[in-house]
Design a protein around this motif. Structure first.
Motif, short mmCIF file in Angstrom:
data_model
loop_
_atom_site.label_atom_id
_atom_site.label_comp_id
_atom_site.label_asym_id
_atom_site.label_seq_id
_atom_site.Cartn_x
_atom_site.Cartn_y
_atom_site.Cartn_z
N ASN A 84 63.69 48.88 63.14
CA ASN A 84 62.99 49.54 64.34
C ASN A 84 63.74 49.27 65.56
OD1 ASN A 84 60.86 50.19 62.44
ND2 ASN A 84 59.90 48.09 62.95
N SER A 85 63.31 50.16 66.70
CA SER A 85 63.88 50.05 67.71
C SER A 85 65.59 50.04 67.77
CB SER A 85 63.34 49.10 68.59
OG SER A 85 61.96 49.15 68.82
N LEU A 86 65.98 50.91 67.00
CA LEU A 86 67.49 50.94 66.65
C LEU A 86 68.44 51.20 67.81
CD1 LEU A 86 67.48 52.49 63.20
CD2 LEU A 86 68.50 50.32 63.58
N LYS A 87 69.43 50.65 67.83
CA LYS A 87 70.59 50.75 69.01
C LYS A 87 71.83 51.39 68.71
CE LYS A 87 68.48 46.58 71.22
NZ LYS A 87 68.69 45.59 71.79
N PRO A 88 72.74 52.01 69.30
CA PRO A 88 73.79 52.39 69.06
C PRO A 88 74.77 51.19 68.58
CG PRO A 88 73.19 53.47 70.98
CD PRO A 88 72.31 52.44 70.68
N GLU A 89 74.48 49.97 69.00
CA GLU A 89 75.23 48.92 68.56
C GLU A 89 74.84 48.43 67.06
OE1 GLU A 89 73.72 49.31 71.77
OE2 GLU A 89 72.62 47.28 72.25
N ASP A 90 73.73 48.87 66.55
CA ASP A 90 73.53 48.82 65.19
C ASP A 90 74.26 49.39 64.15
OD1 ASP A 90 70.09 48.30 66.28
OD2 ASP A 90 71.30 46.85 66.02
N THR A 91 75.06 50.55 64.71
CA THR A 91 75.78 51.23 63.83
C THR A 91 76.81 50.26 63.16
OG1 THR A 91 75.86 53.41 65.16
CG2 THR A 91 77.55 53.05 63.66
N ALA A 92 76.65 50.49 61.49
CA ALA A 92 77.55 49.63 60.75
C ALA A 92 77.22 50.06 59.31
CB ALA A 92 77.27 48.21 60.85
N VAL A 93 78.05 49.68 58.37
CA VAL A 93 77.97 49.70 56.90
C VAL A 93 76.98 48.28 56.74
CG1 VAL A 93 78.56 49.65 54.77
CG2 VAL A 93 79.95 50.43 56.31
N TYR A 94 75.86 48.44 56.11
CA TYR A 94 74.78 47.23 55.82
C TYR A 94 75.13 47.00 54.34
CZ TYR A 94 72.69 47.62 60.31
OH TYR A 94 72.52 47.54 61.76
N TYR A 95 75.32 45.86 54.03
CA TYR A 95 75.44 45.00 52.62
C TYR A 95 74.41 44.26 52.21
CZ TYR A 95 80.18 46.88 53.29
OH TYR A 95 81.34 47.44 53.68
N CYS A 96 73.92 44.45 51.18
CA CYS A 96 72.85 43.40 50.59
C CYS A 96 73.56 42.28 49.70
CB CYS A 96 72.11 44.18 49.68
SG CYS A 96 70.96 43.24 48.56
N ALA A 97 73.17 41.17 49.79
CA ALA A 97 73.84 40.01 49.34
C ALA A 97 72.83 39.21 48.51
CB ALA A 97 74.91 39.31 50.48
N ALA A 98 73.41 38.25 47.46
CA ALA A 98 72.44 37.55 46.62
C ALA A 98 73.22 36.30 46.61
CB ALA A 98 72.08 38.13 45.44
N GLY A 99 72.46 35.36 46.23
CA GLY A 99 72.99 33.94 45.79
C GLY A 99 73.44 32.92 46.81
N GLY A 100 73.19 32.90 47.82
CA GLY A 100 73.50 32.03 48.85
C GLY A 100 72.26 31.16 49.39
N LEU A 101 72.41 30.38 50.63
CA LEU A 101 71.37 29.71 51.13
C LEU A 101 70.69 30.51 52.35
CD1 LEU A 101 72.97 26.19 51.51
CD2 LEU A 101 71.46 27.07 49.77
N VAL A 102 69.65 30.41 52.92
CA VAL A 102 69.04 30.88 53.60
C VAL A 102 69.56 30.70 55.25
CG1 VAL A 102 66.75 31.82 54.74
CG2 VAL A 102 66.79 31.36 52.23
N SER A 103 70.70 31.00 55.41
CA SER A 103 71.30 30.52 56.74
C SER A 103 72.40 31.56 57.09
CB SER A 103 72.02 29.06 56.25
OG SER A 103 73.02 28.81 57.21
N PRO A 104 72.71 31.56 58.19
CA PRO A 104 73.59 32.62 58.94
C PRO A 104 75.11 32.13 58.47
CG PRO A 104 72.24 32.15 60.63
CD PRO A 104 71.65 31.01 59.42
N GLN A 105 75.18 30.98 58.03
CA GLN A 105 76.64 30.40 57.66
C GLN A 105 76.82 30.23 56.26
OE1 GLN A 105 74.78 28.32 60.09
NE2 GLN A 105 75.57 29.65 61.57
N ALA A 106 75.69 30.68 55.37
CA ALA A 106 75.79 30.61 54.04
C ALA A 106 76.81 31.66 53.58
CB ALA A 106 74.49 30.93 53.40
N LYS A 107 77.69 31.10 52.28
CA LYS A 107 78.14 32.13 51.71
C LYS A 107 77.39 32.74 50.32
CE LYS A 107 81.90 30.87 53.58
NZ LYS A 107 82.50 31.63 54.77
N TYR A 108 77.85 33.99 50.31
CA TYR A 108 76.90 34.63 48.96
C TYR A 108 77.67 34.96 48.02
CZ TYR A 108 72.60 34.53 51.37
OH TYR A 108 71.32 34.12 52.18
#
Length: 121
Positions: A84-108
């Protein structure tokens, strides 16, 4: 192993909303933590949000906190990203990933092919 297919991307005006879906194959979807990442042109891929196997725990990047919501339906083998409340800076390719930890530093381990989100100003 799990195969991931994203959908729901598109072009939206700033302030608008989109809902991404990621459908997973296989019978073990509920055993995987899931995440969304994004990559803008000329930039490195960045973490957006992750959700635990049960859906009870989530972690968001500061840039999307309060605007994006992740959820999952283990009966449908699907994870969602409500944006919601999307901004131009949200423009990107969005990827889904599985199999990592619930952490920003996790490898998937597993990745989808991505879906384009474009936010016009």
């Amino acid at each position: 192993q799990v195969q991931l297919v994203e959908s729901g991307g598109g072009l939206v005006q700033a302030g608008g909303s989109l809902r991404l879906s990621c459908a997973a194959s296989g019978r073990t979807f509920s055993s995987y933590n899931m995440a969304w990442f994004r990559q803008a042109p000329g930039k490195e891929r960045e973490f957006v949000v992750a959700i635990s196997r049960s859906g009870g725990s989530t972690v968001y990047a500061d840039s999307v906190k309060g605007r994006f919501t992740i959820s999952r339906d283990n009966a449908k083998n699907t994870v969602y990203l409500q944006m919601n409340s999307l901004k131009p800076e949200d423009t990107a390719v969005y990827y889904c990933a599985a199999g990592g930890l619930v952490s920003p530093q996790a490898k998937y381990l597993y990745w989808g092919q991505g879906t384009q989100v474009t936010v016009s100003s």
